[in-house]
Scaffold this motif. Structure first.
Motif, PDB file in Angstrom:
ATOM      1  N   ALA A 114       0.824  -1.208   0.000  1.00  0.00           N
ATOM      2  CA  ALA A 114       0.000   0.000   0.000  1.00  0.00           C
ATOM      3  C   ALA A 114       0.857   1.256   0.000  1.00  0.00           C
ATOM      4  N   GLU A 115       1.947   1.248   0.767  1.00  0.00           N
ATOM      5  CA  GLU A 115       2.823   2.424   0.816  1.00  0.00           C
ATOM      6  C   GLU A 115       3.521   2.651  -0.522  1.00  0.00           C
ATOM      7  N   LEU A 116       3.974   1.575  -1.156  1.00  0.00           N
ATOM      8  CA  LEU A 116       4.669   1.715  -2.437  1.00  0.00           C
ATOM      9  C   LEU A 116       3.711   2.186  -3.531  1.00  0.00           C
ATOM     10  N   VAL A 117       2.493   1.669  -3.529  1.00  0.00           N
ATOM     11  CA  VAL A 117       1.499   2.102  -4.516  1.00  0.00           C
ATOM     12  C   VAL A 117       1.133   3.561  -4.293  1.00  0.00           C
ATOM     13  N   ALA A 118       1.025   3.983  -3.033  1.00  0.00           N
ATOM     14  CA  ALA A 118       0.727   5.388  -2.752  1.00  0.00           C
ATOM     15  C   ALA A 118       1.819   6.301  -3.296  1.00  0.00           C
ATOM     16  N   ALA A 119       3.076   5.853  -3.193  1.00  0.00           N
ATOM     17  CA  ALA A 119       4.174   6.661  -3.725  1.00  0.00           C
ATOM     18  C   ALA A 119       4.080   6.773  -5.247  1.00  0.00           C
ATOM     19  N   LEU A 120       3.701   5.710  -5.921  1.00  0.00           N
ATOM     20  CA  LEU A 120       3.530   5.763  -7.373  1.00  0.00           C
ATOM     21  C   LEU A 120       2.396   6.713  -7.748  1.00  0.00           C
ATOM     22  N   ASN A 121       1.311   6.683  -6.993  1.00  0.00           N
ATOM     23  CA  ASN A 121       0.175   7.551  -7.312  1.00  0.00           C
ATOM     24  C   ASN A 121       0.498   9.029  -7.123  1.00  0.00           C
ATOM     25  N   GLU A 122       1.439   9.334  -6.249  1.00  0.00           N
ATOM     26  CA  GLU A 122       1.838  10.730  -6.066  1.00  0.00           C
ATOM     27  C   GLU A 122       2.586  11.264  -7.284  1.00  0.00           C
ATOM     28  N   VAL A 123       3.261  10.376  -8.001  1.00  0.00           N
ATOM     29  CA  VAL A 123       4.121  10.804  -9.117  1.00  0.00           C
ATOM     30  C   VAL A 123       3.406  10.719 -10.460  1.00  0.00           C
ATOM     31  N   PHE A 124       2.602   9.688 -10.666  1.00  0.00           N
ATOM     32  CA  PHE A 124       2.047   9.406 -11.993  1.00  0.00           C
ATOM     33  C   PHE A 124       0.562   9.754 -12.089  1.00  0.00           C
ATOM     34  N   ARG A 176       9.696   5.040 -20.404  1.00  0.00           N
ATOM     35  CA  ARG A 176      10.018   6.141 -19.485  1.00  0.00           C
ATOM     36  C   ARG A 176       9.311   5.946 -18.145  1.00  0.00           C
ATOM     37  N   THR A 177       8.059   5.496 -18.200  1.00  0.00           N
ATOM     38  CA  THR A 177       7.304   5.284 -16.958  1.00  0.00           C
ATOM     39  C   THR A 177       7.974   4.236 -16.087  1.00  0.00           C
ATOM     40  N   MET A 178       8.414   3.131 -16.695  1.00  0.00           N
ATOM     41  CA  MET A 178       9.071   2.095 -15.900  1.00  0.00           C
ATOM     42  C   MET A 178      10.400   2.586 -15.350  1.00  0.00           C
ATOM     43  N   ASN A 179      11.128   3.376 -16.117  1.00  0.00           N
ATOM     44  CA  ASN A 179      12.387   3.928 -15.610  1.00  0.00           C
ATOM     45  C   ASN A 179      12.153   4.866 -14.433  1.00  0.00           C
ATOM     46  N   GLU A 180      11.135   5.721 -14.539  1.00  0.00           N
ATOM     47  CA  GLU A 180      10.833   6.644 -13.445  1.00  0.00           C
ATOM     48  C   GLU A 180      10.303   5.897 -12.228  1.00  0.00           C
ATOM     49  N   ALA A 181       9.529   4.845 -12.467  1.00  0.00           N
ATOM     50  CA  ALA A 181       9.029   4.038 -11.335  1.00  0.00           C
ATOM     51  C   ALA A 181      10.192   3.379 -10.597  1.00  0.00           C
ATOM     52  N   GLN A 182      11.229   2.974 -11.329  1.00  0.00           N
ATOM     53  CA  GLN A 182      12.402   2.391 -10.674  1.00  0.00           C
ATOM     54  C   GLN A 182      13.026   3.375  -9.692  1.00  0.00           C
ATOM     55  N   ILE A 183      13.108   4.638 -10.081  1.00  0.00           N
ATOM     56  CA  ILE A 183      13.690   5.652  -9.199  1.00  0.00           C
ATOM     57  C   ILE A 183      12.829   5.832  -7.959  1.00  0.00           C
ATOM     58  N   VAL A 184      11.503   5.950  -8.163  1.00  0.00           N
ATOM     59  CA  VAL A 184      10.587   6.142  -7.034  1.00  0.00           C
ATOM     60  C   VAL A 184      10.688   4.983  -6.050  1.00  0.00           C
ATOM     61  N   LEU A 185      10.651   3.762  -6.573  1.00  0.00           N
ATOM     62  CA  LEU A 185      10.627   2.596  -5.693  1.00  0.00           C
ATOM     63  C   LEU A 185      11.991   2.328  -5.077  1.00  0.00           C
ATOM     64  N   HIS A 186      13.070   2.536  -5.838  1.00  0.00           N
ATOM     65  CA  HIS A 186      14.406   2.309  -5.289  1.00  0.00           C
ATOM     66  C   HIS A 186      14.690   3.235  -4.115  1.00  0.00           C
ATOM     67  N   ASN A 187      14.216   4.467  -4.196  1.00  0.00           N
ATOM     68  CA  ASN A 187      14.490   5.444  -3.140  1.00  0.00           C
ATOM     69  C   ASN A 187      13.484   5.393  -1.995  1.00  0.00           C
ATOM     70  N   HIS A 188      12.483   4.561  -2.081  1.00  0.00           N
ATOM     71  CA  HIS A 188      11.457   4.512  -1.040  1.00  0.00           C
ATOM     72  C   HIS A 188      12.028   3.878   0.236  1.00  0.00           C
TER      73      HIS A 188
END
Length: 358
Positions: A114-124, A176-188
């Motif tokens: 849930a926390e990781l999905v919330a972080a994705l929703n903030e960006v995309f 591009r979306t998958m690359n940006e998601a990698q940054i979001v999730l790696h830094n979480h």
């Protein structure tokens, strides 16, 4: 009565020094293999074989929408919605290749998902809305339809990612979306905590399953027995009842049974889990069905086993029970016959003649 078994993962994917099923007592399976007719077809993705059983083939299949409609605790997708599977994965380098590995439900929990999905929703926010129906099955409800060719997760697990990147009209958007998601999730913080604990981090998502359902699925049997959401979604979309796999119930009416307990162990090359699952299939399915065939309780039994190199088909007919000369065929012998040939060893360089030696 007709029973169709679909068993992804039944074919162990690699060659081993000892047979992967060696030492297991699999008399029921051996009887079905030996007394039935067998054929081996070229590789075809499991999801396409499953969809064909429901009358769907050709073109991009809306696997995300179908799987989403089979989720147990989620509201059904609204008509006209467009979906992608956005499953959490781990990317890691092995030599020069970037390899992808998936997670099973025991490796992630609902809170961190849930926390990781919330972080994705903030960006995309411009793409749509992410959601997690389970810790390992995530979705993206799209703001507009995708026009990319996206490869199913099962096709990519354990393989170099570079061969399966998005293709098509808006491929760059999804790359591009998958690359940006990698940054979001790696830094979480959740990912950092997993790495600090020696666990595989959720450091990317895999997007797949785009497509529109142009034709309604067709019922392949009177009943579908399955637990995986894609099979359940297909059955629901053609108005079929769905039940838990149970051999006694399957013997009462024409039934399609999807048994996918070997799929993840085979993908992960977890031989112990695969052997344990195979023993369970022998006890719960192969042995009872072999007995039912001998007693004439089944008109036909078909087994389809999609693998990563080929698909095994086995057909048993009640009318062929009297062919006593057909003998059981050990499953381990079958696996050995399908194993890839060993790589040839390089020829040894002959030693120089004595007069050339230094």
């Amino acid at each position: 009565m007709h029973i169709q078994l679909l068993i992804p993962g039944l074919l162990w994917p690699t060659a081993t020094l000892l047979g992967p099923a060696s030492g297991l007592t699999l008399d029921g399976l051996a009887g079905l293999l030996g007394r039935g007719s067998r054929s081996v077809l070229a590789f075809e993705p499991y999801d396409r074989q499953l969809a064909r059983l429901f009358g769907l083939e050709g073109g991009p299949l809306p696997l995300a929408a179908l799987r989403r409609s089979g989720e147990p605790d989620a509201p059904p997708p609204a008509e006209g919605d467009h979906w992608l599977c956005a499953d959490p994965v781990n990317l890691s380098f092995a030599r020069e290749h970037l390899l992808l590995q998936s997670f099973d439900d025991s490796q992630l929990d609902a809170e961190e998902a849930a926390e990781l999905v919330a972080a994705l929703n903030e960006v995309f926010t411009d793409l749509g809305q992410f959601e997690a129906c389970t810790p390992t099955r995530w979705y993206l409800r799209l703001a507009q339809a995708s026009k990319a060719t996206l490869y199913p997760l099962d096709d990519v697990v354990g393989r170099p990612v570079k061969h399966f990147l998005p293709e098509g009209e808006d491929a760059r958007l999804w790359q591009r979306t998958m690359n940006e998601a990698q940054i979001v999730l790696h830094n979480h913080p959740r990912s950092r905590a997993r790495e600090a604990s020696g666990l595989r981090a959720v450091n990317s998502i895999w997007l797949w399953g785009a497509g529109a359902l142009e034709h309604a699925p067709q019922a392949p049997a009177a009943l579908v027995q399955a637990t995986d959401p894609l099979s359940v979604g297909l059955a629901r979309n053609c108005g079929l009842p769905v039940a838990m796999p149970d051999v006694s119930a399957a013997l009462r009416q024409d039934t399609l049974v999807v048994l996918d307990g070997l799929r993840l162990p085979a993908q992960a090359l977890d031989l112990d889990a695969w052997r344990t699952g195979l023993e369970a299939l022998e006890r719960d399915w192969f042995a009872p069905l072999a007995t039912a065939l001998k007693r004439g309780r089944i008109d036909s039994l078909h087994i389809t086993a999609p693998g990563d190199r080929a698909t095994l088909l086995v057909a048993n007919q009640r009318s062929e029970r009297w062919k006593f000369w057909r003998k059981p065929y050990a499953f381990d012998d079958l696996l050995k016959s399908l194993a890839p040939a060993p790589l040839p060893l390089p020829e040894a360089t002959p030693p120089p003649p004595p007069h050339e030696a230094r």
